[in-house]
Design an enzyme around this catalytic site. Structure first.
Site, PDB file in Angstrom:
ATOM      1  N   CYS A 135      49.174 -90.058 -42.896  1.00  0.00           N
ATOM      2  CA  CYS A 135      50.013 -90.054 -41.698  1.00  0.00           C
ATOM      3  C   CYS A 135      51.365 -89.432 -42.030  1.00  0.00           C
ATOM      4  CB  CYS A 135      50.204 -91.471 -41.168  1.00  0.00           C
ATOM      5  SG  CYS A 135      51.433 -91.607 -39.859  1.00  0.00           S
ATOM      6  N   CYS A 160      54.383 -91.620 -41.101  1.00  0.00           N
ATOM      7  CA  CYS A 160      54.616 -92.704 -42.063  1.00  0.00           C
ATOM      8  C   CYS A 160      55.208 -92.153 -43.361  1.00  0.00           C
ATOM      9  CB  CYS A 160      53.312 -93.434 -42.378  1.00  0.00           C
ATOM     10  SG  CYS A 160      52.562 -94.215 -40.917  1.00  0.00           S
ATOM     11  N   ASP A 184      70.070 -53.619 -56.411  1.00  0.00           N
ATOM     12  CA  ASP A 184      70.696 -53.111 -57.622  1.00  0.00           C
ATOM     13  C   ASP A 184      69.954 -51.818 -57.974  1.00  0.00           C
ATOM     14  OD1 ASP A 184      72.160 -53.035 -60.071  1.00  0.00           O
ATOM     15  OD2 ASP A 184      70.394 -53.869 -61.071  1.00  0.00           O
ATOM     16  N   ASP A 196      68.096 -57.635 -61.222  1.00  0.00           N
ATOM     17  CA  ASP A 196      67.376 -58.109 -62.413  1.00  0.00           C
ATOM     18  C   ASP A 196      68.266 -58.558 -63.552  1.00  0.00           C
ATOM     19  OD1 ASP A 196      68.283 -55.458 -63.005  1.00  0.00           O
ATOM     20  OD2 ASP A 196      66.886 -55.428 -64.686  1.00  0.00           O
ATOM     21  N   ASP A 247      73.924 -59.673 -62.095  1.00  0.00           N
ATOM     22  CA  ASP A 247      73.552 -59.792 -60.677  1.00  0.00           C
ATOM     23  C   ASP A 247      73.553 -61.241 -60.196  1.00  0.00           C
ATOM     24  OD1 ASP A 247      73.134 -57.057 -60.272  1.00  0.00           O
ATOM     25  OD2 ASP A 247      71.108 -57.159 -61.083  1.00  0.00           O
TER      26      ASP A 247
END
Length: 860
Positions: free
Chosen positions: A164, A167, A566, A753, A757
């Site tokens: 449920c 619940c 980038d 990467d 960054d």
């Protein structure tokens, strides 16, 4: 105690003297000393001295002074939070000010660019404390606790038999409100409960909370390692199927036979008033038997929920069925119960199927490894294998741990990690990642990472943890469910009482209509399907090796209208290559390349390596008097004349005026510039097609931000037909540019990467890290392109859009059907069985519609 502060922006020595004098005259401050050269203020006091205290003195003498507290306070601890969805700088300032004025909070600082809040306190500070302050100023701010609490331990449990969703939400809420429990999150899709606590938390503690809300929930502690889990699961699956047939299907079939018999008799033999008490007794007996057989478990739960003062679908059905019997609607009560039971089973099977599909994602990580110990093969749990051990990977086995091949040659299938279906050749020295499938040869691997840090483990953790970061729709549904059911109950009470009081019909008629409203109103269809939609989307993304860290980032990706890239390592491979050779006078391009390669013969510089690779097939001339100076290039003798090869520093002023500006290397022979070579990053082969696909998907702007030279950036931008670019940027410049871009777009994604960054990845609405390279980039990113290329980026956008569309469709469909049925019920048109269809029937359809996301393919 000694206190230390930095007084930034204090450039007036006279004012500095005044501040020092005023502080020295302040009661309780002793040995006050200010060093104007390094702007350090030191003083001693028996009382607590804060930056705000010093700031007040500085402001009374000199405006603009910024006080920074450098005191190492043993009793203070630093807390870090992220304030998501805070886009108003003015409101951010108000929040920062209010927190700074809060007793016990010191050195409060909020960085609007990356949404990081840092403060110190001697007391425990939770996300709820910060959330309360934010809510008092700005609605919609989401506070995430990033504090690394050394005294907190993470606990993980599985809540079995909890089917449920309503619940489940109550259990999660109650646990979150329990003292000592922090960062509580329950994932309904995989039944995993995760929380943190400084105290020991056992399965019994969680069981007690579950039992107070929902009976039958079985709490399993995931920290306890299970042996032979595969065999146990296989055996339990067979038992479950037999139990399912015996305990669920057969009783419903019997109940259905009795119910249909009662329904048939009511239509034919006992359909008129002349059938009398005998007919009524027969219908009652058959209907009661069918009702009890098919719904006794539901009624037991419903009665318990009533005593617990909780309202859920079992409570509503129990009340409706009892009332139907009281009103003499025996057959309808039976058919409603049978229909509800069938719907519950179908719904449970649909959710279970989805859970099984999601669970398959964890099968990329073997639990055991074959370790070589003194020349003998020993099977051990993978998590017990230490770094530097040698493991044996047999043909067609999955690699259990990251490492380097120490013996043997093979091919490796990395499709589970990268999405690339073509196997790659591997030999001694080749890196292997856990989750890869070995080819036909036996290999030995020297492990380089522990089990928890292996690639497969990190992928699984990313997928599992993603559920903790919920989208706006998920949060809306949680809040909606809390107020929706009470409102419906109030409406039902009004429907049952008001019309008969004003003479519009009998009480029995309107009570029946109110009961139909109650049963139809249960919000389970939405509460189950919305989280399942997000989790299915996360699972579908992981199948194509795009690991998204939560539902909120799926939403950001779906509505993104700007993608910022980038350059190096993202749009390009990061590997240099020669893209153009310029020859002047009578010299040919091949001759220039050969002379440059001959000069760079002994160099290991990346540019030199690119030139030598390009000239690999050329016959290189013999040089003499070879000499190399750092930053000045290479000089040598060729045919008795001087030859120089290097960057722009070897050029004279007159040569610079005529030299090719985009070139990286210049060749000078006998004092004359005879040629130049342009070396640049290699464009990713998929970059152009990905940018084109983004435009087709509705992305308005594709932008590049790079620290590379303007000429190189312009060349890449033109080749890819980017909408705009900015070059020669420092990491701080990139961050400023991204913030400006966000001001004019709905949602901005950044793909990068490198370590540099990380700030931009954090500041974007959805940041993508390329592969498993930089740990800093992956930590800061909201998603990971595990394959290390851009190929799957458009597919991940399509999945995100379908997830958001599915969520909206399910919400609209469920609420629409329920609204129609409730209106029809009030008008007296909708029977009780239609309300059950509006509950369990709609739930089944919504769950199936959400679960299809796990099986998205290219052509869908």
């Amino acid at each position: 105690m000694k206190y230390s502060f930095t007084l930034d922006n204090l450039n007036c020595a006279h004012c500095a003297g005044k501040i020092e004098t005023k502080l020295a005259e302040t009661d309780g401050y002793e040995n006050v000393n200010f060093n104007f050269a390094n702007k350090k203020l030191v003083l001693e006091s028996a009382e607590n001295v804060t930056a705000q205290d010093i700031q007040a003195v500085c402001d009374s003498i000199e405006d603009g002074v910024e006080v920074i507290d450098n005191t190492k306070r043993k009793n203070l601890r630093q807390y870090t939070f992220t304030l998501n969805n805070l886009n108003c700088a003015h409101c951010a300032g108000k929040i920062e000010t209010k927190l700074a004025e809060t007793d016990g909070y010191e050195n409060v600082n909020f960085n609007f660019a990356n949404k990081k809040l840092v403060l110190e306190s001697a007391e425990n500070v939770t996300a709820q404390d910060i959330q309360a302050v934010c809510d008092s100023i700005e609605d919609g701010v989401e506070v995430i606790d990033n504090t690394k609490r050394k005294n907190l331990k993470q606990y993980s449990f599985t809540l079995n038999n909890l089917n449920c969703a309503h619940c489940a939400g109550k259990i999660e809420t109650k646990l979150a409100e329990t003292d000592g429990y922090e960062n509580v999150n329950f994932n309904f899709a995989n039944k995993k409960l995760v929380l943190e606590s400084a105290e020991n938390v056992t399965a019994q503690d969680i069981q007690a909370v579950c039992d107070s809300i929902e009976d039958g929930v079985e709490v399993a502690d995931n920290s306890v390692r299970e042996s032979n889990s595969a065999e146990q699961n296989a055996g339990s699956d067979k038992k479950d199927k037999k139990t399912e047939i015996k305990n669920e299907i057969i009783p419903i079939i019997i109940a259905a036979v009795l119910g249909i018999t009662a329904f048939g008799l009511e239509l034919t033999v006992f359909g008129d008033s002349e059938s009398g008490s005998v007919g009524s007794f027969v219908l009652l007996a058959l209907s009661l038997a069918a009702t009890v057989i098919s719904g006794w478990r539901t009624f037991v739960k419903g009665v318990k929920s009533i005593f617990k003062l909780q309202i859920d679908e079992t409570t509503l059905l129990t009340i409706a069925v009892v009332a139907a019997f009281v009103l003499g609607e025996y057959v309808e009560a039976a058919m409603v119960t049978i229909l509800f039971a069938v719907g519950e089973i179908v719904e449970e099977k649909a959710v279970s199927a989805s859970r099984n599909d999601i669970a398959k994602l964890a099968q990329i990580r073997p639990d055991n490894a074959t370790v070589l110990i003194n020349g003998k093969e020993v099977v051990k749990a993978a998590e017990d294998v230490k770094i530097g051990s040698t493991i044996v990977v047999k043909p067609h086995e999955r690699v259990p741990l990251d490492g380097v091949i120490s013996k043997g040659n093979t091919t490796l299938d990395a499709s589970a990690l990268t999405g690339e279906s073509v196997p790659v050749d591997a030999e001694v020295g080749s890196e292997v990642m856990s989750g890869m499938i070995n080819g036909n040869s036996l290999i030995e691997v020297k492990t380089t990472k522990e089990f928890g840090d292996s690639t497969a483990a990190r992928i699984i953790k990313l997928v599992e943890d993603a559920a903790a970061t919920k989208g706006k729709s998920e949060k809306f549904i949680s809040r909606f469910a809390a107020v929706y059911t009470p409102i419906i109950i109030l409406i039902s009470i009004i429907v049952a009482i008001v019309p008969p009081l004003v003479g519009l019909g009998s009480f029995s008629t309107w009570v029946y209509r109110a009961l139909v409203c109650l049963v139809a109103s249960c919000p389970c269809a939405i509460v189950i399907s919305v989280p399942l939609s997000y989790y299915s989307g996360l699972g579908a993304s992981s199948k194509i090796s795009v690991l998204i860290k939560g539902g909120k980032y799926i939403e950001a990706l779906a509505k993104a209208d700007a993608f910022v890239f980038d350059k190096t390592g993202t749009l390009t491979t990061g590997e240099l290559s020669v893209n153009k050779v310029f020859a002047y006078g009578s010299h040919s391009s091949a001759e220039i390349l050969s002379l440059a390669a001959a000069c760079e013969k002994y160099s290991s510089h990346p540019i030199a390596m690119a030139i030598k690779a390009k000239a690999e097939k050329n016959n290189l001339p013999e040089l003499s008097d070879y000499s190399e100076k750092a930053g000045q290039g290479v000089t040598a003798k060729y045919n008795g004349k001087s030859l120089a090869c290097g960057g722009s520093k070897i050029l004279t002023d007159s040569q610079k005026a005529t030299a090719e500006k985009t070139a990286s290397v210049y060749v000078i022979y006998d004092g004359e510039l005879i040629g130049a070579i342009s070396v640049s990053d290699t464009l990713r082969p998929e970059a152009k097609s990905v940018i084109d696909e983004l435009r087709k998907l509705g992305v308005k702007d594709s932008i590049m931000l790079t620290g590379d030279k303007k000429e190189n950036a312009m060349e890449i931008a033109n080749e890819l037909k980017l909408d705009s670019y900015a070059a020669e940027l420092m990491p701080s410049d990139k961050l400023e540019k991204l913030i400006d871009i966000k001001k004019t777009h709905k949602s901005v994604c950044f793909i990068g990467d490198g370590i540099n960054d990380a700030p931009v990845l954090t500041a974007s609405d959805c940041g993508f890290a390329m592969g498993f390279g930089s740990e800093a980039a992956i930590e800061a990113a909201d998603a990971v392109l595990a394959a290390g290329n851009l190929k799957q980026l458009p597919r991940s956008i399509k999945i995100a859009k379908k997830v958001v569309a599915t969520v909206r469709t399910n919400i609209t469909f469920a609420l629409g059907v329920k609204t129609i049925v409730i209106i029809l019920a009030i008008l007296g048109i909708a029977p009780m069985w239609l309300s059950v269809l509006a509950d369990t029937g709609v739930s089944v359809l919504c769950v199936l519609y959400a679960a299809r996301l796990l099986h998205l393919t290219d052509n869908k």
